[in-house]
Scaffold this motif. Structure first.
Motif, PDB file in Angstrom:
ATOM      1  N   THR A   1     -21.386  -7.684  11.760  1.00 50.99           N
ATOM      2  CA  THR A   1     -20.353  -7.074  11.996  1.00 50.99           C
ATOM      3  C   THR A   1     -19.105  -8.182  12.457  1.00 50.99           C
ATOM      4  O   THR A   1     -18.208  -8.105  12.028  1.00 50.99           O
ATOM      5  CB  THR A   1     -20.497  -5.861  13.025  1.00 50.99           C
ATOM      6  OG1 THR A   1     -21.517  -4.972  12.399  1.00 50.99           O
ATOM      7  CG2 THR A   1     -19.114  -5.253  13.265  1.00 50.99           C
TER       8      THR A   1
ATOM      9  N   PHE B   1     -18.179 -10.562   9.948  1.00 55.65           N
ATOM     10  CA  PHE B   1     -17.368  -9.907   8.630  1.00 55.65           C
ATOM     11  C   PHE B   1     -15.967  -9.521   9.272  1.00 55.65           C
ATOM     12  O   PHE B   1     -15.112  -9.934   8.544  1.00 55.65           O
ATOM     13  CB  PHE B   1     -18.037  -8.513   8.279  1.00 55.65           C
ATOM     14  CG  PHE B   1     -19.210  -8.993   7.195  1.00 55.65           C
ATOM     15  CD1 PHE B   1     -18.932  -9.753   6.033  1.00 55.65           C
ATOM     16  CD2 PHE B   1     -20.290  -8.480   7.295  1.00 55.65           C
ATOM     17  CE1 PHE B   1     -19.866 -10.124   5.001  1.00 55.65           C
ATOM     18  CE2 PHE B   1     -21.338  -8.710   6.493  1.00 55.65           C
ATOM     19  CZ  PHE B   1     -21.088  -9.468   5.362  1.00 55.65           C
ATOM     20  N   ALA B   2     -15.767  -9.174  10.422  1.00 51.74           N
ATOM     21  CA  ALA B   2     -14.552  -8.831  11.077  1.00 51.74           C
ATOM     22  C   ALA B   2     -13.681 -10.086  10.997  1.00 51.74           C
ATOM     23  O   ALA B   2     -12.557  -9.786  10.824  1.00 51.74           O
ATOM     24  CB  ALA B   2     -14.774  -8.006  12.312  1.00 51.74           C
TER      25      ALA B   2
ATOM     26  N   ASN C   1     -14.180   3.585   0.367  1.00 55.20           N
ATOM     27  CA  ASN C   1     -14.477   3.568   1.835  1.00 55.20           C
ATOM     28  C   ASN C   1     -14.600   4.940   2.444  1.00 55.20           C
ATOM     29  O   ASN C   1     -15.327   5.451   3.362  1.00 55.20           O
ATOM     30  CB  ASN C   1     -13.349   2.936   2.817  1.00 55.20           C
ATOM     31  CG  ASN C   1     -13.565   1.105   2.629  1.00 55.20           C
ATOM     32  OD1 ASN C   1     -14.767   0.801   2.575  1.00 55.20           O
ATOM     33  ND2 ASN C   1     -12.768   0.627   2.927  1.00 55.20           N
TER      34      ASN C   1
ATOM     35  N   PRO D   1     -24.169  -0.744  14.680  1.00 58.04           N
ATOM     36  CA  PRO D   1     -23.212  -1.654  14.249  1.00 58.04           C
ATOM     37  C   PRO D   1     -22.485  -1.074  12.888  1.00 58.04           C
ATOM     38  O   PRO D   1     -21.203  -1.461  12.948  1.00 58.04           O
ATOM     39  CB  PRO D   1     -24.117  -3.013  14.345  1.00 58.04           C
ATOM     40  CG  PRO D   1     -25.364  -2.656  15.107  1.00 58.04           C
ATOM     41  CD  PRO D   1     -25.478  -1.322  15.026  1.00 58.04           C
ATOM     42  N   ILE D   2     -23.191  -0.431  12.198  1.00 58.24           N
ATOM     43  CA  ILE D   2     -22.499  -0.335  10.688  1.00 58.24           C
ATOM     44  C   ILE D   2     -21.156   0.698  10.960  1.00 58.24           C
ATOM     45  O   ILE D   2     -20.365   0.478  10.134  1.00 58.24           O
ATOM     46  CB  ILE D   2     -23.556   0.555   9.952  1.00 58.24           C
ATOM     47  CG1 ILE D   2     -23.013   0.567   8.448  1.00 58.24           C
ATOM     48  CG2 ILE D   2     -24.080   1.831  10.510  1.00 58.24           C
ATOM     49  CD1 ILE D   2     -22.880  -0.576   7.848  1.00 58.24           C
TER      50      ILE D   2
ATOM     51  N   LEU E   1     -18.469  -1.767  12.104  1.00 59.37           N
ATOM     52  CA  LEU E   1     -18.088  -2.690  10.786  1.00 59.37           C
ATOM     53  C   LEU E   1     -17.520  -1.417   9.703  1.00 59.37           C
ATOM     54  O   LEU E   1     -16.337  -1.842   9.146  1.00 59.37           O
ATOM     55  CB  LEU E   1     -19.248  -3.126  10.119  1.00 59.37           C
ATOM     56  CG  LEU E   1     -18.994  -4.031   8.738  1.00 59.37           C
ATOM     57  CD1 LEU E   1     -18.146  -5.142   9.111  1.00 59.37           C
ATOM     58  CD2 LEU E   1     -20.230  -4.535   8.480  1.00 59.37           C
ATOM     59  N   HIS E   2     -18.030  -0.412   9.323  1.00 61.24           N
ATOM     60  CA  HIS E   2     -17.418   0.390   8.582  1.00 61.24           C
ATOM     61  C   HIS E   2     -15.838   0.884   9.153  1.00 61.24           C
ATOM     62  O   HIS E   2     -15.065   0.977   8.232  1.00 61.24           O
ATOM     63  CB  HIS E   2     -18.173   1.784   8.084  1.00 61.24           C
ATOM     64  CG  HIS E   2     -17.532   2.649   7.123  1.00 61.24           C
ATOM     65  ND1 HIS E   2     -17.441   2.049   5.866  1.00 61.24           N
ATOM     66  CD2 HIS E   2     -17.208   3.658   6.886  1.00 61.24           C
ATOM     67  CE1 HIS E   2     -16.812   2.856   5.010  1.00 61.24           C
ATOM     68  NE2 HIS E   2     -16.444   3.920   5.854  1.00 61.24           N
TER      69      HIS E   2
ATOM     70  N   TYR F   1     -13.853  -0.699  11.020  1.00 61.52           N
ATOM     71  CA  TYR F   1     -13.082  -1.746  10.916  1.00 61.52           C
ATOM     72  C   TYR F   1     -12.504  -1.976   9.392  1.00 61.52           C
ATOM     73  O   TYR F   1     -11.527  -2.247   8.861  1.00 61.52           O
ATOM     74  CB  TYR F   1     -13.791  -2.990  11.166  1.00 61.52           C
ATOM     75  CG  TYR F   1     -12.662  -4.308  11.069  1.00 61.52           C
ATOM     76  CD1 TYR F   1     -12.006  -4.558  12.166  1.00 61.52           C
ATOM     77  CD2 TYR F   1     -13.235  -5.363   9.921  1.00 61.52           C
ATOM     78  CE1 TYR F   1     -11.194  -5.747  11.848  1.00 61.52           C
ATOM     79  CE2 TYR F   1     -12.125  -6.382  10.193  1.00 61.52           C
ATOM     80  CZ  TYR F   1     -11.341  -6.503  10.738  1.00 61.52           C
ATOM     81  OH  TYR F   1     -10.529  -7.892  10.639  1.00 61.52           O
ATOM     82  N   TYR F   2     -13.559  -1.812   8.412  1.00 62.07           N
ATOM     83  CA  TYR F   2     -13.096  -1.818   7.107  1.00 62.07           C
ATOM     84  C   TYR F   2     -12.196  -0.665   6.740  1.00 62.07           C
ATOM     85  O   TYR F   2     -11.266  -1.026   5.867  1.00 62.07           O
ATOM     86  CB  TYR F   2     -14.204  -1.785   6.074  1.00 62.07           C
ATOM     87  CG  TYR F   2     -15.213  -3.048   6.055  1.00 62.07           C
ATOM     88  CD1 TYR F   2     -14.571  -4.371   6.022  1.00 62.07           C
ATOM     89  CD2 TYR F   2     -16.497  -2.997   5.584  1.00 62.07           C
ATOM     90  CE1 TYR F   2     -15.155  -5.406   5.955  1.00 62.07           C
ATOM     91  CE2 TYR F   2     -17.177  -4.182   5.431  1.00 62.07           C
ATOM     92  CZ  TYR F   2     -16.542  -5.233   5.465  1.00 62.07           C
ATOM     93  OH  TYR F   2     -17.344  -6.616   5.496  1.00 62.07           O
TER      94      TYR F   2
END
Length: 112
Positions: free
Chosen positions: A14, A17-18, A49, A63-64, A67-68, A70-71
Protein backbone atom coordinates in the motif's frame (compact mmCIF):
# COMPACT_ATOMS: atom_id res chain seq x y z
CA UNK A 1 -4.44 -9.78 12.92
CA UNK A 2 -2.28 -6.71 12.21
CA UNK A 3 0.96 -8.55 12.94
CA UNK A 4 0.55 -11.36 10.41
CA UNK A 5 2.96 -11.57 7.48
CA UNK A 6 0.26 -11.08 4.77
CA UNK A 7 -1.01 -7.96 6.54
CA UNK A 8 2.49 -6.54 6.81
CA UNK A 9 3.06 -7.27 3.12
CA UNK A 10 -0.24 -5.52 2.34
CA UNK A 11 0.82 -2.48 4.35
CA UNK A 12 4.18 -2.33 2.57
CA UNK A 13 2.53 -2.69 -0.86
CA UNK A 14 0.00 0.00 0.00
CA UNK A 15 2.79 2.43 0.89
CA UNK A 16 4.75 1.62 -2.27
CA UNK A 17 1.73 2.03 -4.56
CA UNK A 18 0.69 5.27 -2.87
CA UNK A 19 4.19 6.72 -3.02
CA UNK A 20 4.48 5.74 -6.69
CA UNK A 21 1.50 7.91 -7.67
CA UNK A 22 2.45 10.98 -5.61
CA UNK A 23 4.78 12.43 -8.30
CA UNK A 24 1.99 12.14 -10.89
CA UNK A 25 -0.47 13.94 -8.62
CA UNK A 26 2.09 16.58 -7.69
CA UNK A 27 2.96 17.31 -11.31
CA UNK A 28 -0.71 17.43 -12.29
CA UNK A 29 -1.58 20.00 -9.63
CA UNK A 30 1.56 22.09 -10.22
CA UNK A 31 1.44 22.22 -14.01
CA UNK A 32 -2.33 22.06 -14.42
CA UNK A 33 -1.59 20.34 -17.75
CA UNK A 34 -3.46 17.06 -17.93
CA UNK A 35 -3.74 17.00 -21.72
CA UNK A 36 -1.78 13.73 -21.84
CA UNK A 37 -4.53 11.98 -19.86
CA UNK A 38 -7.47 10.63 -21.79
CA UNK A 39 -10.81 11.72 -20.34
CA UNK A 40 -12.27 8.36 -21.32
CA UNK A 41 -9.56 6.53 -19.42
CA UNK A 42 -10.05 8.69 -16.32
CA UNK A 43 -13.82 8.15 -16.43
CA UNK A 44 -13.41 4.38 -16.81
CA UNK A 45 -10.91 4.29 -13.93
CA UNK A 46 -13.41 6.07 -11.69
CA UNK A 47 -16.30 3.84 -12.75
CA UNK A 48 -14.15 0.75 -12.18
CA UNK A 49 -13.09 2.02 -8.76
CA UNK A 50 -16.70 2.71 -7.80
CA UNK A 51 -17.81 -0.79 -8.77
CA UNK A 52 -14.77 -2.39 -7.11
CA UNK A 53 -15.65 -0.49 -3.91
CA UNK A 54 -18.65 -2.80 -3.48
CA UNK A 55 -16.23 -5.71 -3.16
CA UNK A 56 -13.47 -4.00 -1.17
CA UNK A 57 -15.66 -2.47 1.50
CA UNK A 58 -17.29 -5.83 2.21
CA UNK A 59 -13.89 -7.23 3.18
CA UNK A 60 -12.65 -6.96 6.76
CA UNK A 61 -10.81 -3.74 7.57
CA UNK A 62 -7.24 -4.00 6.36
CA UNK A 63 -4.62 -2.46 4.07
CA UNK A 64 -6.76 -2.99 0.98
CA UNK A 65 -9.26 -0.46 2.36
CA UNK A 66 -6.57 2.20 2.61
CA UNK A 67 -5.09 1.42 -0.79
CA UNK A 68 -8.47 1.42 -2.49
CA UNK A 69 -9.47 4.61 -0.69
CA UNK A 70 -6.29 6.22 -1.96
CA UNK A 71 -7.05 5.04 -5.51
CA UNK A 72 -10.57 6.42 -5.25
CA UNK A 73 -9.25 9.78 -4.10
CA UNK A 74 -6.39 10.03 -6.60
CA UNK A 75 -8.38 8.94 -9.67
CA UNK A 76 -11.26 11.21 -8.66
CA UNK A 77 -8.87 14.15 -8.29
CA UNK A 78 -7.28 13.45 -11.67
CA UNK A 79 -10.69 13.42 -13.37
CA UNK A 80 -11.79 16.58 -11.55
CA UNK A 81 -8.54 18.40 -12.37
CA UNK A 82 -8.59 17.28 -16.00
CA UNK A 83 -12.03 18.82 -16.49
CA UNK A 84 -11.32 21.92 -14.39
CA UNK A 85 -7.96 22.72 -15.95
CA UNK A 86 -9.07 21.84 -19.50
CA UNK A 87 -11.01 25.11 -19.70
CA UNK A 88 -7.96 27.11 -18.61
CA UNK A 89 -5.55 25.27 -20.89
CA UNK A 90 -7.74 25.73 -23.96
CA UNK A 91 -6.45 29.27 -24.36
CA UNK A 92 -2.86 28.32 -23.53
CA UNK A 93 -2.73 25.39 -25.96
CA UNK A 94 -4.80 26.46 -28.98
CA UNK A 95 -5.76 23.84 -31.52
CA UNK A 96 -4.12 24.06 -34.96
CA UNK A 97 -6.27 25.20 -37.87
CA UNK A 98 -8.33 22.40 -39.39
CA UNK A 99 -6.40 22.54 -42.68
CA UNK A 100 -3.16 21.72 -40.81
CA UNK A 101 -4.43 18.58 -39.17
CA UNK A 102 -3.04 15.46 -40.80
CA UNK A 103 -0.61 17.13 -43.18
CA UNK A 104 3.16 16.84 -42.74
CA UNK A 105 4.99 19.91 -41.51
CA UNK A 106 7.33 21.73 -43.88
CA UNK A 107 10.81 22.44 -42.59
CA UNK A 108 10.02 26.17 -42.23
CA UNK A 109 7.13 25.35 -39.86
CA UNK A 110 9.14 23.13 -37.51
CA UNK A 111 10.21 24.51 -34.18
CA UNK A 112 13.92 25.29 -33.90
Amino acid sequence: MWSSMPTLAGLAATLVFALATLPMLGKAVRSRDLTSYSTGNLVLANVGNAVYSIYVFHLPLGPIWFLHGYYLLSSGLMLFWSRRFARRNASIYPQPPAEWVGRPMRSAERAP
